[in-house]
Design a protein around this motif. Structure first.
Motif, PDB file in Angstrom:
ATOM      1  N   HIS A 152       0.854  -1.183   0.000  1.00 26.22           N
ATOM      2  CA  HIS A 152       0.000   0.000   0.000  1.00 26.22           C
ATOM      3  C   HIS A 152       0.891   1.235   0.000  1.00 26.22           C
ATOM      4  O   HIS A 152       1.842   1.317   0.769  1.00 26.22           O
ATOM      5  CB  HIS A 152      -0.923   0.018   1.227  1.00 26.22           C
ATOM      6  CG  HIS A 152      -2.065  -0.932   1.116  1.00 26.22           C
ATOM      7  ND1 HIS A 152      -1.902  -2.271   0.910  1.00 26.22           N
ATOM      8  CD2 HIS A 152      -3.420  -0.723   1.182  1.00 26.22           C
ATOM      9  CE1 HIS A 152      -3.087  -2.862   0.861  1.00 26.22           C
ATOM     10  NE2 HIS A 152      -4.021  -1.953   1.014  1.00 26.22           N
TER      11      HIS A 152
ATOM     12  N   LEU B 194      -3.456   4.996  -1.136  1.00 23.98           N
ATOM     13  CA  LEU B 194      -4.210   5.649  -0.074  1.00 23.98           C
ATOM     14  C   LEU B 194      -3.853   7.126  -0.014  1.00 23.98           C
ATOM     15  O   LEU B 194      -2.707   7.510  -0.271  1.00 23.98           O
ATOM     16  CB  LEU B 194      -3.888   5.000   1.280  1.00 23.98           C
ATOM     17  CG  LEU B 194      -3.988   3.479   1.354  1.00 23.98           C
ATOM     18  CD1 LEU B 194      -3.609   3.001   2.755  1.00 23.98           C
ATOM     19  CD2 LEU B 194      -5.385   3.002   1.006  1.00 23.98           C
TER      20      LEU B 194
ATOM     21  N   ALA C 132      -9.584   4.287   0.337  1.00 26.52           N
ATOM     22  CA  ALA C 132      -8.550   4.267  -0.689  1.00 26.52           C
ATOM     23  C   ALA C 132      -8.951   5.100  -1.899  1.00 26.52           C
ATOM     24  O   ALA C 132     -10.137   5.400  -2.104  1.00 26.52           O
ATOM     25  CB  ALA C 132      -8.280   2.824  -1.119  1.00 26.52           C
TER      26      ALA C 132
END
Length: 206
Positions: free
Chosen positions: A117, A169, A147
């Motif tokens: 991420h 994100l 997100a």
């Protein structure tokens, strides 16, 4: 030729619609659709939505008329079926190598199985990159955050198809301080191959 088209059975916008797909490759599908005059905006991740009046032309051009059930079965068997969830939209799709497919998907949630991420940090109309030219990694506590979207990578192998989702994100205010970081404009040629670029452009244009 392995382009498939089903019956126009789905009503929308005052017309009836069918699905146009390929059980061989997305490159074949895009080329076939372009030859029919179907706009790229009609692509839905693993198929094109085509109006009823194009079905006969598709068959005349070499597409195989099949039932919707067979079309879905053949897409799944080829590893080309994209599970579509409410609120998701495929912004880009590429096949960088045989047996590999990458979708960039706009979504508020990153589905499992999870990969890396990253954080999008706006900086002067662009984004903040580390000294190595990458987006900063998201801290572990950011995983539950809404997100901007994700990269879904499919890899076909002898054991089947493996799927991984890498999320993008939004950074919280003041969350990221990257040593040696530099801002990068979204039209920087060095970013051309960045999978997250379609998501960043959408987000920063709002």
């Amino acid at each position: 030729m392995s382009v498939l088209v089903d019956t126009a059975r789905w009503p929308a916008h005052g017309r009836w619609w069918a699905h146009l797909a390929s059980d061989r490759s997305l490159e074949e599908l895009h080329a076939f659709a372009a030859a029919l005059g179907v706009p790229r905006g009609a692509f839905e991740g693993d198929h094109y939505d085509v109006p009823a009046e194009l079905v006969a032309r598709a068959v005349a051009a070499g597409a195989e008329a099949v039932s919707t059930r067979e079309l879905l079965h053949r897409l799944r068997a080829a590893g080309l079926r994209t599970p579509k969830r409410r609120g998701e939209r495929v912004l880009a799709t590429t096949s960088p190598a045989p047996g590999v497919r990458v979708d960039v998907v706009r979504a508020a949630r990153v589905p499992a199985p999870h990969g890396t991420h990253l954080l999008l940090v706006p900086a002067g109309g662009g984004v903040l990159l580390s000294a190595r030219g990458a987006l900063p990694p998201a801290p572990a506590g950011a995983r539950g955050r809404a997100a901007l979207g994700f990269r879904r990578t499919w890899r076909r192998g002898p054991a089947g198809t493996a799927v991984r989702h890498d999320g993008l994100l939004p950074a919280a205010p003041g969350e990221v301080e990257v040593a040696g970081a530099r801002p990068a404009a979204l039209d920087d040629p060095a970013l051309a191959g960045a999978w997250w670029l379609p998501l960043a452009r959408e987000h920063l244009a709002r």
